[in-house]
Design an enzyme around this catalytic site. Structure first.
Site, PDB file in Angstrom:
ATOM      1  N   GLY A 213      52.002  44.477  38.695  1.00  0.00           N
ATOM      2  CA  GLY A 213      51.803  44.238  37.262  1.00  0.00           C
ATOM      3  C   GLY A 213      50.458  44.771  36.817  1.00  0.00           C
ATOM      4  O   GLY A 213      49.803  45.509  37.545  1.00  0.00           O
ATOM      5  N   ASN A 214      50.053  44.415  35.600  1.00  0.00           N
ATOM      6  CA  ASN A 214      48.733  44.832  35.119  1.00  0.00           C
ATOM      7  C   ASN A 214      48.150  43.755  34.217  1.00  0.00           C
ATOM      8  O   ASN A 214      48.800  42.750  33.942  1.00  0.00           O
ATOM      9  CB  ASN A 214      48.833  46.192  34.414  1.00  0.00           C
ATOM     10  CG  ASN A 214      49.757  46.142  33.224  1.00  0.00           C
ATOM     11  OD1 ASN A 214      49.509  45.425  32.269  1.00  0.00           O
ATOM     12  ND2 ASN A 214      50.850  46.894  33.284  1.00  0.00           N
ATOM     13  N   ARG A 215      46.920  43.974  33.764  1.00  0.00           N
ATOM     14  CA  ARG A 215      46.181  42.918  33.065  1.00  0.00           C
ATOM     15  C   ARG A 215      46.409  42.898  31.560  1.00  0.00           C
ATOM     16  O   ARG A 215      45.708  42.186  30.839  1.00  0.00           O
ATOM     17  CB  ARG A 215      44.689  43.072  33.350  1.00  0.00           C
ATOM     18  CG  ARG A 215      44.313  42.658  34.759  1.00  0.00           C
ATOM     19  CD  ARG A 215      42.855  42.987  35.042  1.00  0.00           C
ATOM     20  NE  ARG A 215      41.967  42.380  34.060  1.00  0.00           N
ATOM     21  CZ  ARG A 215      40.699  42.744  33.885  1.00  0.00           C
ATOM     22  NH1 ARG A 215      40.198  43.714  34.596  1.00  0.00           N
ATOM     23  NH2 ARG A 215      39.956  42.142  32.990  1.00  0.00           N
ATOM     24  N   SER A 216      47.361  43.645  31.067  1.00  0.00           N
ATOM     25  CA  SER A 216      47.583  43.629  29.615  1.00  0.00           C
ATOM     26  C   SER A 216      47.974  42.221  29.152  1.00  0.00           C
ATOM     27  O   SER A 216      48.809  41.564  29.765  1.00  0.00           O
ATOM     28  CB  SER A 216      48.712  44.611  29.271  1.00  0.00           C
ATOM     29  OG  SER A 216      49.122  44.417  27.945  1.00  0.00           O
TER      30      SER A 216
END
Ligand code: CTP
Length: 420
Positions: A213-216
């Site tokens: 995933g990512n930090r958005s």
């Protein structure tokens, strides 16, 4: 709600509907943001929530009529001195009285003397909201410059569902702050426009329990969807993983997980749309193979973990630009990309962003300078708007909602240039 700014004087009018109980939270949020709040309920609002609640939460006296403290001329003074009037909930009755210029209680008298932005937050049963009388009253108020928010859809009191639900207090407070920051931020200028907005991060599955995933946070995309809907657009929000954001009022939300699902959702909804805003943080890579069962670690700590081979995902934004060029998106008049850049030894943020705008071929690129404590997971943002025609506009530092309003201004300008 978003960060504190200069304290302002806000009048919160409360009309007599069941949603009056949510007004207490609106008052609390606005006072906690440092503003000075005066609550003016109608007589019938006090059948739902007592004056003591509003007095305690606002720290100010609460009256409904013009006959209390007459020497202070409250029916004139409160309106004249306010920086913003928010009427939440605004019932069909209070919208009708405001539209016809009645002044039969302290709230409507205040509405006639206010020269600041006025925001009505409708809450009523669907039939009342859709009745031609209410539709006309809302149009009249908007024509005179008032902001009348789009209600949310969902469960109303009793068994019925449909448009008419009051937006959540957090959303009301956020939009109130937007109007304090920028009084002209919510004109009703996107009626008839269909928009697809993507937001949040994608999750690329590794096995049934793990993903990349990512930090958005999704906050910037949600803010764009919210502002577009409140300016009258019909918005489909394709939402990946977010930090638990509430659905914006009046927006159709489609949930997705992976980049491939996001691409499918965009392909489904884009052909109808006039505007595509790609604020989602779409993974550039996904595991080449998704394990159907959980990957187990070896009992032997010396055995190396299995490598995860990655493969590229499709670029949804570039795909939409190509589809439009091929004539597959006949309605599409504005395609907006986002770029998060840090800059490095080979180039600064803007150099990379200009190259990305050319590479992606979109009409507008919203550029964020990212880094430690910037852009991700916070409520403020700053950056630039780069247009395909070479125009470059700096976006002033401010809330993501304020930034969204500037982005939407640029979208409106594009629609106008394209004959819309
Ligand atoms: N985007 C997309 N599909 C992808 C990846 C990104 O549609 N598979 C969109 C994003 O939603 C955003 C824009 O492309 O609007 C920029 O994404 P970014 O990842 O910053 O661009 P890249 O071209 O991947 O550049 P970089 O080399 O900086 O990662």
């Amino acid at each position: 709600m978003e960060p504190k700014r200069i304290p302002k004087r806000i009048v919160v009018g409360v009309a007599g509907g069941i949603a009056a109980y949510k007004a207490a939270t609106v008052v609390r949020q606005l006072t906690e943001a440092g503003h000075s709040v005066r609550v003016i309920p109608t007589e019938s609002a006090l059948r739902f929530v007592g004056a003591a609640t509003f007095e305690a939460l606002s720290g100010n006296p609460v009256h409904t009529d013009v006959w209390t403290d007459v020497h202070e001329v409250p029916h004139v003074r409160l309106g004249q001195q306010a920086d913003l009037v928010v009427v939440a909930p605004a019932t069909a009755d209070v919208l009708a009285r405001a539209a016809t210029g009645r002044a039969d209680d302290l709230l409507t008298a205040t509405l006639l003397t206010a020269r600041c932005p006025v925001m009505f937050v409708p809450a009523m049963h669907t039939e009342m909201w859709l009745h031609p009388a209410t539709v006309d009253n809302v149009a009249t108020l908007r024509r005179r410059g008032a902001v009348v928010l789009e209600p949310a859809s969902g469960r109303l009191t009793g068994a019925d569902t449909g448009p008419g639900r009051m937006p959540e207090p957090e959303e009301i407070a956020t939009l109130a702050q937007l109007l304090l920051d920028r009084p002209d931020a919510l004109p009703h200028d996107l009626a008839g426009v269909k928009a697809v907005v993507t937001a949040g991060g994608t999750r690329e599955p590794i096995d049934p329990v793990r993903f990349i995933g990512n930090r958005s946070s999704g906050k910037q995309g949600y803010a764009v969807a919210r502002v577009m809907a409140q300016r009258g657009a019909e918005v489909t929000l394709i939402a990946g993983n977010t930090v638990g954001l509430d659905d914006p009022a009046g927006v159709h939300v489609v949930r997705i997980g992976s980049a491939a699902q996001l691409k499918d959702a965009v392909s489904k909804h884009a052909p109808e749309a006039h505007v595509l805003v790609m604020a989602a943080a779409v993974a550039d890579f996904r595991p080449a193979q998704v394990h159907t069962s959980k990957i187990k670690k070896s009992a032997d700590p010396d055995v190396a973990p299995p490598p995860i081979e990655l493969t590229r995902t499709d670029d949804v934004l570039a795909g939409a630009v190509r589809a439009r060029a091929d004539g597959q998106l006949p309605n599409m008049r504005a395609i907006v990309g986002f770029a998060a850049e840090t800059g490095d030894a080979n180039g600064d943020v803007l150099t990379y962003a200009r190259a990305k705008l050319r590479r992606k071929g979109c009409d507008l690129l919203v550029v964020n300078a990212v880094g430690e404590k910037r852009a991700f997971e916070v409520d403020t943002n700053d950056g630039w708007l780069l247009a395909a025609d070479g125009a470059e506009t700096a976006l002033e530092h401010g809330s993501k909602t304020l930034m969204a309003s500037r982005i939407v201004d640029a979208i409106v300008a594009l629609l106008q240039n394209h004959g819309g």
